[in-house]
Structure formats: structure tokens, C-alpha cells
Design a protein around this motif. Structure first.
Motif, short mmCIF file in Angstrom:
data_model
loop_
_atom_site.label_atom_id
_atom_site.label_comp_id
_atom_site.label_asym_id
_atom_site.label_seq_id
_atom_site.Cartn_x
_atom_site.Cartn_y
_atom_site.Cartn_z
N ALA A 45 -29.76 -38.48 -11.28
CA ALA A 45 -30.12 -39.88 -11.06
C ALA A 45 -30.54 -40.10 -9.61
N SER A 46 -29.86 -39.44 -8.68
CA SER A 46 -30.21 -39.56 -7.27
C SER A 46 -31.57 -38.96 -6.97
N GLU A 49 -34.41 -40.87 -9.67
CA GLU A 49 -34.49 -42.33 -9.56
C GLU A 49 -35.06 -42.96 -10.84
N ASP A 51 -35.37 -45.54 -14.11
CA ASP A 51 -35.14 -46.97 -14.31
C ASP A 51 -33.89 -47.19 -15.15
N ILE A 71 -23.24 -44.02 -10.14
CA ILE A 71 -24.69 -44.23 -10.15
C ILE A 71 -25.04 -45.67 -9.76
N THR A 72 -24.36 -46.64 -10.37
CA THR A 72 -24.69 -48.04 -10.09
C THR A 72 -24.24 -48.46 -8.70
N ASN A 73 -23.18 -47.86 -8.18
CA ASN A 73 -22.77 -48.17 -6.81
C ASN A 73 -23.79 -47.66 -5.80
N THR A 74 -24.37 -46.49 -6.10
CA THR A 74 -25.36 -45.90 -5.19
C THR A 74 -26.70 -46.61 -5.29
N ASN A 75 -27.10 -46.93 -6.52
CA ASN A 75 -28.39 -47.58 -6.73
C ASN A 75 -28.25 -48.65 -7.81
N PRO A 76 -27.96 -49.90 -7.43
CA PRO A 76 -27.75 -50.97 -8.40
C PRO A 76 -28.98 -51.28 -9.25
N ASP A 77 -30.15 -50.83 -8.82
CA ASP A 77 -31.37 -51.10 -9.58
C ASP A 77 -31.47 -50.24 -10.84
N ILE A 78 -30.70 -49.16 -10.90
CA ILE A 78 -30.71 -48.30 -12.09
C ILE A 78 -29.85 -48.97 -13.17
#
Length: 217
Positions: A45-46, A49, A51, A71-78
Motif C-alpha cells: 500500500a505504501s 498508493e 485508491d 494503512i489508514t493512519n499512514t494515508n487516510p486517502d486510501i
């Protein structure tokens, strides 16, 4: 370039292959990665990236809930869409608390899966039919507890709901992802606000108000 970028996470190779194949048939979806475990899911996921991440909960190393949270903590847009065999309310709400936007059961029709992926990518919350019924019961129960005990905070109402359902402090801590000490503090405050002497009296008060019946209980 296709439209939505999707990462598929499942530890069963044949199921994962079939899922990827079903999604890849769509012109507006691109499968950008696969993972068989939670740690790999975080790494892919990192790097990719996506959707949307289609996430199983039962994974051999790091569970799907923990992977979703990372995953959501690192990239909330995912957006994370859970796709699993587990339909118990505890799994549903643990996944939602971890940041998942949707929850489907394995066995969903391909069209339902595609619609769910698209909805999650738009930032919507999406649930399978049986899961949606659990969510509605949850909020109906929450509304009842709010009306009955306005002096309690939302967290205290959650704890009281679980007390009414017969959960002990250790089980409450696990369901709400809290420490045992925090749960004990909440329970003490609840007893004080409700002016009850012990757990039995709290259960009676809560059940008289209709608590103890929503998912998680």
C-alpha cells in the motif's frame, strides 16, 4: 491508464487470483498489487498508493484490522473495503474503528463487489445487506442509550452497553481496544453517574432502558 487503483489482500492464492481477475475485467479498475499477509499489505500500500484496498481480516501474520489501521493512519486517502467470512458484530465494528469504509462478506456477487470498491473510492461507507442491518441496530441502540443516559459520554455509553450485554472488563477492553485500567476507570465513573452500587444494579438500569441488545453485546 485505468481508473481506480486497487490492492487485493487475501492469504488464499486461488481466492485472491479470482478476485483480481474479477476486478481486472473492469475497464475502470486496475489491480496494482496483491498481498497474502498484513505486513505485506502495508508495504505494498505504501509503494503502490492504491485508491482502495480490498482486505481480508484473517491473515497469517498481522491481522486485517491491524493492517487496516496502519494503512489508514499512514494515508487516510486510501479506502479500505473489508471482504471476509466473518460476519460477527465484533469483527465488523473493530474493522470500522480501525478505519475501514466498507464491509462485505465473501460470497458477494462480483457486481456488488465492484460497486462497493467504487463507493469506497468515493469516500462513501458501504455494507453488505446483513452487515447493514447490524449497523442500523447498533445506532438504534446508541440512540436509545443517549436518550436514557444523557449524563454519559459516548465512550461511557459504549462501556455501559457492553456491561448490559454481560461483558466483563477484560472483554470490554478487547472490544473497544482499551487498556484494562481505562475500562475500570470508565466503569467507576458510570457507577457514580448512575448512582448504582455495583455491576448488577448497572445492568438492571441499562436493560430497563433497552441496552444490551445491539451488536457488540
Amino acid at each position: 491508464m485505468k481508473g481506480l487503483r486497487v490492492l487485493v489482500v487475501d492469504d488464499h492464492p486461488l481466492f485472491r487470483f479470482g478476485l483480481c481477475a474479477a476486478l481486472a475485467q473492469r475497464d475502470d479498475i486496475e489491480v496494482v498489487g496483491e498481498a497474502a499477509g498484513g505486513h505485506a499489505a502495508i508495504d505494498v500500500a505504501s509503494a503502490a498508493e492504491p485508491d482502495v484496498v480490498v482486505m481480508d481480516l484473517h491473515l497469517p501474520d498481522l491481522g486485517g484490522v491491524e493492517a487496516t489501521r496502519a494503512i489508514t493512519n499512514t494515508n487516510p486517502d486510501i479506502g479500505v473495503l473489508v471482504l471476509t467470512m466473518f460476519d460477527d458484530s465484533e469483527s465488523v465494528f473493530n474493522a470500522m474503528r480501525a478505519g475501514a469504509r466498507g464491509y462485505l462478506l465473501k460470497g458477494a456477487e462480483p457486481d456488488e463487489l465492484v460497486r462497493a470498491v467504487q463507493a469506497v473510492a468515493r469516500g462513501e461507507a458501504i455494507f453488505g445487506q446483513s452487515i447493514a442491518a447490524q449497523v442500523l441496530r447498533y445506532f438504534n441502540g446508541l440512540n436509545a442509550s443517549t436518550a436514557s443516559f444523557p449524563e454519559l459520554t459516548s465512550r461511557e455509553r459504549e462501556v455501559l452497553e457492553l456491561i448490559a450485554a454481560g461483558r466483563n472488563n477484560g472483554q470490554i477492553a478487547q472490544v473497544l481496544s482499551l487498556s484494562g485500567k481505562t475500562v475500570r476507570n470508565h466503569v467507576s465513573i458510570i457507577f457514580g453517574k448512575l448512582r448504582v452500587a455495583d455491576r448488577a444494579q448497572a445492568i438492571v438500569r441499562a436493560r430497563e432502558a433497552g441496552l444490551g441488545q445491539r451488536p457488540g453485546g
